[in-house]
Design a protein around this motif. Structure first.
Motif, PDB file in Angstrom:
ATOM      1  N   GLN A  48       0.846  -1.383   0.005  1.00 11.60           N
ATOM      2  CA  GLN A  48      -0.187  -0.232   0.073  1.00 11.60           C
ATOM      3  C   GLN A  48       0.715   1.226  -0.116  1.00 11.60           C
ATOM      4  OE1 GLN A  48      -3.361   0.253  -0.229  1.00 11.60           O
ATOM      5  NE2 GLN A  48      -2.869   2.015  -0.655  1.00 11.60           N
ATOM      6  N   LYS A  51       2.302   1.970  -3.444  1.00  8.19           N
ATOM      7  CA  LYS A  51       1.148   2.416  -4.400  1.00  8.19           C
ATOM      8  C   LYS A  51       0.847   4.075  -4.048  1.00  8.19           C
ATOM      9  CE  LYS A  51      -2.701   0.534  -4.900  1.00  8.19           C
ATOM     10  NZ  LYS A  51      -3.867  -0.367  -4.878  1.00  8.19           N
ATOM     11  N   ASP A  52       0.837   4.385  -2.582  1.00  6.71           N
ATOM     12  CA  ASP A  52       0.794   5.637  -2.499  1.00  6.71           C
ATOM     13  C   ASP A  52       2.031   6.618  -2.888  1.00  6.71           C
ATOM     14  OD1 ASP A  52      -1.526   4.982  -1.241  1.00  6.71           O
ATOM     15  OD2 ASP A  52      -0.672   4.944   0.870  1.00  6.71           O
TER      16      ASP A  52
END
Length: 268
Positions: A48, A51-52
């Protein structure tokens, strides 16, 4: 005679060595399960975070292409990236703390149960939640929702762990197989179906934890899922037995966990 004594001594040595190896294997198995859960959690967090970061990096690259026109926007974007990275680190720390507490809770629980009890009790950590699955024939009288005497010692050990971890809520969840309830049986009188049976069994465990072992009822919730949450098919007696279970689900209190997440990280 000397040969017989030596053989007996060798047998005793082998038995002692086998007990030690069995204990080491159980300890290693518990540590491996906890480590796998922690690794899976950290991998999810890392994915995550990547991705950020990629999304923010793409925005930064786009802004840099127009640097002559929007220097102020670039500065704001850099600040946002720094804040995002700081918040990601904070979330990782919060999740790691939660995983560590769950690992300790699980280890304490499995160590308190005997080898015989562990044959009928399954303990797992899934997505930060501790699941204790208990076989129905260990908990209840045959064809009933009343708790039997054999379950008392196991429930007392589980109750002690629950009381030690006061910042956790506890959901008791009843599950059945897909065999219709025999409502004509005396023990099943007024029980219409598997929904009723699963709820009554969960309620029996909740009341035992409260009345016999002193668990705060404000932390307890009873619920039933009937036959609609099987862990395997119902095509055999063994499969049906696995589906007839009661789960004690221990999870951090949601409001406290959200407070940890919402709390702004301190400036460094």
């Amino acid at each position: 005679m000397l040969g017989s004594c030596a053989s007996k001594k060798d047998l005793e040595n082998c038995q002692n060595e086998n007990k030690e190896l069995t204990k080491n294997y159980q300890d290693s198995k518990e540590q491996l399960a906890a480590s796998r859960a922690r690794v899976a959690s950290l991998e999810d967090q890392l994915a995550q975070a990547k991705k950020d970061y990629a999304a923010l990096q793409g925005s930064l690259d786009k802004s840099l292409a127009n640097a002559g026109q929007n220097n102020i926007s670039i500065e704001k974007l850099v600040d946002q990236i720094n804040e995002s990275n700081q918040y990601i680190r904070h979330l990782v720390e919060v999740k790691s703390k939660s995983d560590s507490l769950n690992m300790v809770l699980t280890n304490n629980l499995t160590r308190s149960l005997s080898k015989e009890e562990m044959k009928e009790v399954d303990v797992q950590v899934l997505k930060g939640v501790v699941y204790i699955s208990l076989a129905d024939n260990m908990l209840y009288k045959s064809g009933s929702y009343e708790i039997n005497d054999r379950a008392a010692e196991t429930l007392s050990k589980i109750a002690k762990i629950i009381k030690d971890y006061k910042d956790y809520d506890v959901l008791i969840e009843g599950n059945t197989d897909n065999v219709p309830v025999n409502s004509s049986a005396a023990s099943m009188k007024n029980i219409r179906n598997n929904w009723d049976l699963s709820c009554l069994r969960a309620s029996s465990v909740v009341q035992a934890l409260q009345n016999q072992y002193g668990v705060d009822p404000k932390r307890l919730t009873a619920g039933g899922r009937g036959e609609y949450n099987p862990i395997t098919n119902n095509n055999s007696d063994v499969a049906k037995q696995r589906n007839r279970r009661t789960q004690i689900i221990i999870t951090p209190k949601l409001d406290q966990f959200m407070d940890l997440i919402d709390k702004a990280p301190e400036e460094k």
